[in-house]
Enzyme design. Structure first.
Site, PDB file in Angstrom:
ATOM      1  CG  ASP A  42      -1.691  -1.265   1.433  1.00  6.26           C
ATOM      2  OD1 ASP A  42      -1.988  -1.938   0.437  1.00  6.26           O
ATOM      3  OD2 ASP A  42      -1.984  -1.594   2.592  1.00  6.26           O
ATOM      4  CD  GLU A 223      -8.772  -2.877  -0.974  1.00  4.77           C
ATOM      5  OE1 GLU A 223      -9.452  -2.991   0.070  1.00  4.77           O
ATOM      6  OE2 GLU A 223      -7.831  -3.650  -1.259  1.00  4.77           O
TER       7      GLU A 223
END
Length: 492
Positions: A42, A223
Site C-alpha cells: 500500500d 478500495e
C-alpha cells in the site's frame, strides 16, 4: 562511393550548423522493487524539495517514512519512525498511509492519513490523520483525530485527499451496507468534503461499487482510491478485487459531472488500467499512488505486487515504480507492470540534471506518412498508428555512449529499440553491456538528405537503421534506395 556520400553529408551538416541530438536527463537507473518487504504494501510516494518520500503499511503501531535524493536510493534509505500510535482502538495494524500538503487552519502543512485499529485484525479499522509542525514531510507530527465517515462510526480504510476546484475532498473505501462481506456488503468507494484537513463536512456518499466481473474476483472490492489529474481532467483510480488474489488490479473513474459528491458525476471505465503480467512475473499489482519526476515533466506510479500467484495479502508484497503515459484522448495509460529484471531510467531531472526527456516520433524519409512503431515488440514503419503511443519514444542519451542516442518506448517503460541478429525489436533493458551497445545509435546527417537524420549502429558502425518491406533492421547502405530507406526525421 558510400564513404564519399558520408563525408559529403557530414560536411554539409557542419556547414549548416546541424544541432547535436538532444540528450535527456533521466536519473540513476532503478530496478524493482524500489522497497522490499516487509513494510512495503500500500505504498505512498511523493517528491518534495529535492527528495523522494515514501511510506507504506507496517502492520504495527508505528508509522515509518523513508527519504532519498534518488528513487533508487529508497531501497536502502533508513526507516524513520514519525509517529507511534496510542489512541484508543488504534494501536496496531497501520495500513495505507497517504501524505498531502494542504492549506489548513495552521497554514500550509503535511497531513498524514492512515487506517488503524486494535491488535486484533481487521474489523476495527478507521481513518486517522496527523498534522506536521511545519512543511517537512518527516514531521514532527501531532495527532489531530479520527475521521468519522460512516454511520455509527463504521469501518473505513484507504483514504486520501482529492482537490477539485480548490475544494478538498476525502475519498476512501467502506461497505455499502456499513456491514461486511458476510452480510452481503460490497466494499465500495465513498467521498465527503473536508471543512478542514481533519474534519469531514458530512458522512460519506457512495460513488462506486464493484459491478464489473474484474472487480469481484475473490471478493467484490473497490478500495485504495487515489486521484490522477491532467489538463483539467480528474481521474479517481482505485484497486479492485480481493488483495489476496493475483487478480488485484487498478481501475478508474472519471469526473464527468460538476459535483464530485454526486455519484452521477462519475463515469467508470469499463476495463482495468493495470493488472497482472504472468510473463513479467508480476501478480496483484495495485494499491498505488502517483508522483511527479523532479522536473515535473513525467508521471510515475508506485504500487505493490507479488512475485507469484500464490502469495497473498500480507508481507510478501513489495513496492514497485514505473513511468506512466497518456493516450491521445487524454486518458491515462498505466502500461504493463515491468519485470524485476528490467532496468529503468530514473525520473527525469533527478539530482538537478537539466532539461526534460524529449518524446518524439521517427518519420520515414521516403514514405513520409509512415512512422517507426512497435507492434507485439516487432518494429516497422506504419501510417495511422494505433494506439498512437506505439509510435512515441523517449529520446535519451545513448545507453552505451552519452553522445549517441537510445529510444525508449513511452508505453513500455524500460523497453528500447535494439538490434538482435540485425533485426530491430523492442526489448527490455536487461542491464548487460551487450544490450546497451545494441540499443545505442549515433545520429548523423541523413544519408539521403542532410536536412534529415540517419542512425548508425554503435557496435556495428557499417550498418544503419533502415526499413525493408516496412520492417526495421540494421544493414550496410550502398544504393540510393537504401540511403532513402535509412533516412528519418525526429518529430513531435
Amino acid at each position: 562511393m558510400r564513404l564519399r556520400a558520408l563525408l559529403t553529408a557530414l560536411l554539409t551538416a557542419i556547414t549548416l550548423g546541424m544541432a547535436a541530438p538532444a540528450v535527456a536527463a533521466p536519473g540513476a537507473t532503478v530496478q524493482n522493487p524500489v522497497v522490499a518487504a516487509p513494510n512495503s504494501a500500500d505504498p505512498w510516494m511523493g517528491y518534495y524539495n529535492g527528495d523522494y518520500y515514501y511510506a507504506a503499511t507496517t502492520w504495527t503501531g508505528r508509522i515509518l517514512i523513508r527519504r532519498s535524493a534518488t528513487l533508487a536510493g529508497l531501497r536502502t534509505a533508513p526507516e524513520t519512525t514519525v509517529f507511534t500510535m496510542s489512541q484508543p482502538n488504534a494501536v496496531s495494524n497501520m495500513w495505507a498511509p497517504s501524505l498531502h500538503l494542504l492549506n489548513g487552519p495552521n497554514g500550509r502543512r503535511w497531513y498524514l492519513y492512515y487506517s488503524a485499529g486494535p491488535s486484533a485484525c481487521c474489523g476495527g479499522q478507521r481513518q486517522h490523520v496527523l498534522e506536521s509542525s511545519g512543511t517537512d514531510p518527516m514531521g514532527p507530527y501531532t495527532y489531530k483525530g479520527a475521521l468519522v465517515l460512516m454511520s455509527n462510526n463504521g469501518w473505513s480504510i484507504d483514504g486520501s485527499v482529492m482537490t477539485v476546484g480548490g475544494v478538498d475532498y476525502f475519498v476512501y473505501s467502506a461497505f455499502n451496507n456499513n456491514g461486511g462481506f458476510e452480510n452481503g456488503g460490497l466494499q465500495s468507494l465513498f467521498i465527503t468534503r473536508l471543512t478542514n484537513p481533519w474534519t469531514p463536512a458530512a458522512l460519506g456518499t457512495i460513488i462506486s461499487e464493484p459491478t464489473y466481473a474484474w472487480e469481484r474476483i475473490g471478493n467484490p472490492v473497490n478500495e485504495g482510491p487515489y486521484v490522477l489529474q491532467r489538463d483539467n481532467r480528474t481521474f479517481l483510480t482505485y484497486s479492485a478485487s480481493y488483495c489476496g488474489t493475483p487478480d488485484y488490479k487498478i481501475g478508474a473513474l472519471e469526473l464527468t459531472g460538476s459535483d464530485p459528491l454526486a455519484r452521477s458525476s462519475w463515469t467508470k471505465r469499463p476495463d482495468p488500467l493495470f493488472q497482472r503480467s504472468d510473463g513479467n512475473g508480476v501478480y496483484g499489482p495495485a494499491h498505488h499512488s502517483f508522483f511527479k519526476s523532479p522536473d515535473g515533466t513525467e508521471d510515475w506510479i508506485v504500487y505493490h505486487a507479488n512475485d507469484s500467484a500464490s502469495q497473498g495479502c500480507g508481507t510478501t508484497r513489495t513496492s514497485r515504480a514505473q513511468r506512466i503515459s497518456w493516450n491521445a484522448d487524454g486518458t491515462p495509460n498505466l502500461g504493463v507492470p515491468v519485470s524485476k529484471a528490467t532496468v529503468l531510467a530514473g525520473p527525469s531531472g533527478e539530482l538537478g540534471n537539466p532539461g526534460a526527456v524529449t518524446v518524439q516520433r521517427i518519420q520515414s524519409y521516403n514514405l513520409q506518412d509512415r512512422y517507426v512503431r512497435h507492434a507485439n515488440f516487432a518494429t516497422r514503419i506504419d501510417a495511422n498508428v494505433s494506439p498512437a503511443l506505439d509510435s512515441r519514444f523517449r529520446v535519451v542519451a545513448g545507453l552505451a555512449d552519452g553522445t549517441a542516442v537510445s529510444f525508449e518506448s513511452v508505453n513500455f517503460p524500460g523497453h528500447y529499440l535494439r538490434h538482435n541478429n540485425y533485426v530491430l525489436r523492442l526489448e527490455p533493458n536487461n542491464g548487460t553491456a551487450t544490450f546497451r551497445s545494441d540499443a545505442t545509435f549515433r545520429q548523423v546527417s541523413g544519408l539521403a538528405d542532410a536536412g534529415w537524420s540517419s542512425f548508425q549502429s554503435y557496435n556495428f558502425p557499417d550498418r544503419y537503421i533502415r526499413h525493408s518491406d516496412y520492417a526495421l533492421r540494421i544493414d550496410p547502405i550502398s544504393t540510393a534506395t537504401e540511403r532513402a530507406d535509412a533516412t528519418f526525421r525526429r518529430t513531435s
